[in-house]
Design a protein around this motif. Structure first.
Motif, PDB file in Angstrom:
ATOM      1  N   GLY A 100       5.396   5.211  14.920  1.00 38.59           N
ATOM      2  CA  GLY A 100       4.515   4.299  15.649  1.00 38.59           C
ATOM      3  C   GLY A 100       3.075   4.299  15.187  1.00 38.59           C
ATOM      4  N   ILE A 101       2.868   4.543  13.919  1.00 42.78           N
ATOM      5  CA  ILE A 101       1.509   4.593  13.352  1.00 42.78           C
ATOM      6  C   ILE A 101       1.284   3.339  12.527  1.00 42.78           C
ATOM      7  N   SER A 102       0.201   2.645  12.820  1.00 48.03           N
ATOM      8  CA  SER A 102      -0.148   1.450  12.065  1.00 48.03           C
ATOM      9  C   SER A 102      -0.683   1.849  10.694  1.00 48.03           C
ATOM     10  N   LEU A 103      -0.180   1.173   9.677  1.00 49.06           N
ATOM     11  CA  LEU A 103      -0.661   1.438   8.314  1.00 49.06           C
ATOM     12  C   LEU A 103      -1.151   0.130   7.715  1.00 49.06           C
ATOM     13  N   THR A 104      -2.188  -0.407   8.319  1.00 45.56           N
ATOM     14  CA  THR A 104      -2.831  -1.602   7.788  1.00 45.56           C
ATOM     15  C   THR A 104      -3.616  -1.187   6.552  1.00 45.56           C
ATOM     16  N   ASN A 105      -3.617  -2.024   5.531  1.00 43.92           N
ATOM     17  CA  ASN A 105      -4.308  -1.739   4.265  1.00 43.92           C
ATOM     18  C   ASN A 105      -3.708  -0.553   3.535  1.00 43.92           C
ATOM     19  N   ALA A 106      -2.380  -0.462   3.546  1.00 47.31           N
ATOM     20  CA  ALA A 106      -1.695   0.628   2.838  1.00 47.31           C
ATOM     21  C   ALA A 106      -2.161   0.688   1.388  1.00 47.31           C
ATOM     22  N   HIS A 107      -2.179   1.885   0.858  1.00 46.23           N
ATOM     23  CA  HIS A 107      -2.565   2.196  -0.520  1.00 46.23           C
ATOM     24  C   HIS A 107      -4.068   2.083  -0.754  1.00 46.23           C
ATOM     25  N   THR A 108      -4.842   2.003   0.324  1.00 43.72           N
ATOM     26  CA  THR A 108      -6.281   2.204   0.178  1.00 43.72           C
ATOM     27  C   THR A 108      -6.540   3.628   0.651  1.00 43.72           C
ATOM     28  N   ALA A 109      -7.509   4.276   0.061  1.00 49.23           N
ATOM     29  CA  ALA A 109      -7.737   5.693   0.337  1.00 49.23           C
ATOM     30  C   ALA A 109      -7.951   5.965   1.818  1.00 49.23           C
ATOM     31  N   GLY A 110      -8.808   5.208   2.450  1.00 55.70           N
ATOM     32  CA  GLY A 110      -9.114   5.446   3.853  1.00 55.70           C
ATOM     33  C   GLY A 110      -7.926   5.230   4.768  1.00 55.70           C
ATOM     34  N   ALA A 111      -7.200   4.143   4.555  1.00 58.48           N
ATOM     35  CA  ALA A 111      -6.041   3.830   5.394  1.00 58.48           C
ATOM     36  C   ALA A 111      -4.948   4.872   5.225  1.00 58.48           C
ATOM     37  N   ASP A 112      -4.651   5.233   3.993  1.00 61.36           N
ATOM     38  CA  ASP A 112      -3.600   6.223   3.749  1.00 61.36           C
ATOM     39  C   ASP A 112      -3.990   7.597   4.293  1.00 61.36           C
ATOM     40  N   ALA A 113      -5.247   7.974   4.138  1.00 56.38           N
ATOM     41  CA  ALA A 113      -5.694   9.274   4.647  1.00 56.38           C
ATOM     42  C   ALA A 113      -5.610   9.323   6.168  1.00 56.38           C
ATOM     43  N   ALA A 114      -6.071   8.281   6.825  1.00 57.88           N
ATOM     44  CA  ALA A 114      -6.016   8.242   8.292  1.00 57.88           C
ATOM     45  C   ALA A 114      -4.578   8.250   8.782  1.00 57.88           C
ATOM     46  N   ALA A 115      -3.734   7.457   8.157  1.00 60.95           N
ATOM     47  CA  ALA A 115      -2.324   7.395   8.558  1.00 60.95           C
ATOM     48  C   ALA A 115      -1.638   8.738   8.336  1.00 60.95           C
ATOM     49  N   THR A 116      -1.947   9.413   7.241  1.00 61.75           N
ATOM     50  CA  THR A 116      -1.335  10.710   6.948  1.00 61.75           C
ATOM     51  C   THR A 116      -1.739  11.745   7.985  1.00 61.75           C
ATOM     52  N   LEU A 117      -2.995  11.743   8.373  1.00 61.51           N
ATOM     53  CA  LEU A 117      -3.451  12.686   9.396  1.00 61.51           C
ATOM     54  C   LEU A 117      -2.763  12.421  10.726  1.00 61.51           C
ATOM     55  N   LEU A 118      -2.645  11.148  11.100  1.00 56.97           N
ATOM     56  CA  LEU A 118      -1.933  10.802  12.333  1.00 56.97           C
ATOM     57  C   LEU A 118      -0.455  11.172  12.237  1.00 56.97           C
TER      58      LEU A 118
END
Length: 146
Positions: A100-118
């Motif tokens: 249930g984690i949104s991954l908007t803008n996948a493959h951008t550093a910030g989006a991937d890092a935030a999603a990975t932490l969540l």
């Protein structure tokens, strides 16, 4: 940053960054000391970080004649998914979707890092047992053969 070499078309298709986007930017050398300070002795959390990101960064340091920094610990959500035998596929986008984690803008550093932490947070909530130990023990658990 400017990689000082052509960006492969396949890579550009994934992350949307093209040669023209970076040709005017400083190279890795410009940022190397700052990157080294950020990584050295840190806890790094990432998805496939041990097999992709860290070797990639190590190669960049070698290319500029510097010794690569060594993080204190690597916590890899791909390794965690495999170790816990979570349902496949184990791509970041698939695991995020399942949790249930949104991954908007996948493959951008910030989006991937935030999603990975969540993702790490959600996995720890769902499977707390392996994470009730020291970081040394967690990393040893992740890196020992199945």
């Amino acid at each position: 940053m400017n990689p000082k070499r052509l960006i492969p078309l396949e890579a550009s298709r994934v992350h949307g960054i093209h040669d023209d986007d970076v040709k005017h930017l400083p190279s890795f050398t410009h940022f190397a000391n700052e990157i080294k300070d950020l990584i050295q002795g840190s806890v790094i959390v990432g998805h496939n970080v041990r097999r992709f990101d860290i070797p990639f960064i190590e190669q960049e340091f070698l290319r500029v004649g510097m010794q690569a920094p060594k993080p204190k610990f690597l916590i890899d959500t791909l390794e965690i998914a495999r170790k816990l035998k979570l349902a496949r596929p184990h791509t970041l986008s698939s695991l995020c979707r399942k949790h249930g984690i949104s991954l908007t803008n996948a493959h951008t550093a910030g989006a991937d890092a935030a999603a990975t932490l969540l993702l790490l947070w959600r996995i720890i909530q769902d499977h707390p047992s392996p994470f009730r130990q020291s970081l040394e023990d967690i990393e040893a658990w992740l890196t020992q053969s199945q």
